[in-house]
Write an enzyme that holds these catalytic residues in place. Sequence first.
Site, PDB file in Angstrom:
ATOM      1  N   MET A  74      87.270  54.434  48.290  1.00 56.37           N
ATOM      2  CA  MET A  74      88.363  53.832  49.107  1.00 56.37           C
ATOM      3  C   MET A  74      88.369  53.513  50.585  1.00 56.37           C
ATOM      4  SD  MET A  74      89.819  53.459  46.403  1.00 56.37           S
ATOM      5  CE  MET A  74      89.390  53.948  44.625  1.00 56.37           C
ATOM      6  N   CYS A  75      87.295  53.885  51.082  1.00 61.40           N
ATOM      7  CA  CYS A  75      87.310  53.760  52.561  1.00 61.40           C
ATOM      8  C   CYS A  75      87.366  52.087  52.997  1.00 61.40           C
ATOM      9  CB  CYS A  75      85.924  54.117  53.060  1.00 61.40           C
ATOM     10  SG  CYS A  75      85.913  55.780  53.550  1.00 61.40           S
ATOM     11  N   HIS A  76      88.040  51.939  54.170  1.00 68.00           N
ATOM     12  CA  HIS A  76      88.067  50.344  54.551  1.00 68.00           C
ATOM     13  C   HIS A  76      86.897  50.057  55.025  1.00 68.00           C
ATOM     14  CE1 HIS A  76      92.281  51.719  54.028  1.00 68.00           C
ATOM     15  NE2 HIS A  76      92.594  50.392  53.914  1.00 68.00           N
ATOM     16  N   MET A 110      85.366  59.116  58.469  1.00 73.07           N
ATOM     17  CA  MET A 110      84.373  59.229  57.300  1.00 73.07           C
ATOM     18  C   MET A 110      83.210  58.482  57.409  1.00 73.07           C
ATOM     19  SD  MET A 110      86.424  60.936  55.124  1.00 73.07           S
ATOM     20  CE  MET A 110      85.203  60.885  53.967  1.00 73.07           C
ATOM     21  N   ASP A 125      64.351  65.179  53.358  1.00 72.12           N
ATOM     22  CA  ASP A 125      63.404  64.326  52.750  1.00 72.12           C
ATOM     23  C   ASP A 125      61.943  64.280  53.495  1.00 72.12           C
ATOM     24  OD1 ASP A 125      62.648  62.476  50.611  1.00 72.12           O
ATOM     25  OD2 ASP A 125      62.578  61.190  52.263  1.00 72.12           O
TER      26      ASP A 125
END
Length: 156
Positions: A74-76, A110, A125
């Site tokens: 739902m991020c733009h 975000m 990693d």
Amino acid sequence: MVEFTHIADDRARMVDVSDKPDVVRLAVAEGRIYLREETLAAIRDGTVIKGNVLATARVAATMAVKDTSRIIPMCHPLALGGVEVDFEEGEGCIVAQVRVRSYGKTGVEMDALTGVSVALLTVWDMVKSAEKDENGQYPVTRIEGIWVVEKRKGKA
């Protein structure tokens, strides 16, 4: 084992920001990855088997910031003005900080949080072979404290 209560919600949607004005946006996020002292020394000395840990994590963070709207549903999608990724060594850890700038209708926190998360996962990693114990576990390695340090809207 932790039990979760199911929450039914089928109303997922992207918020309409069409009527909001375009303004300068800034967000800074940071987080930490705790590592063995020997691993921190190898990162400092550039002797990690997989190569330059922080350079790789910097590129991964930048790519993650650019792909945040694909990763988080739902991020733009945003027109980014700039991404800065910095690292410093803390007490038994590496601190990653991501600064994101944009000009638009919605914030970039975000994107900064995604960048920090991917930077720290990339560090993990890159050094995981050095961090495992004789049983293949990670007794020291942990990611903590991912948070938004600063968020600004308007004049920089």
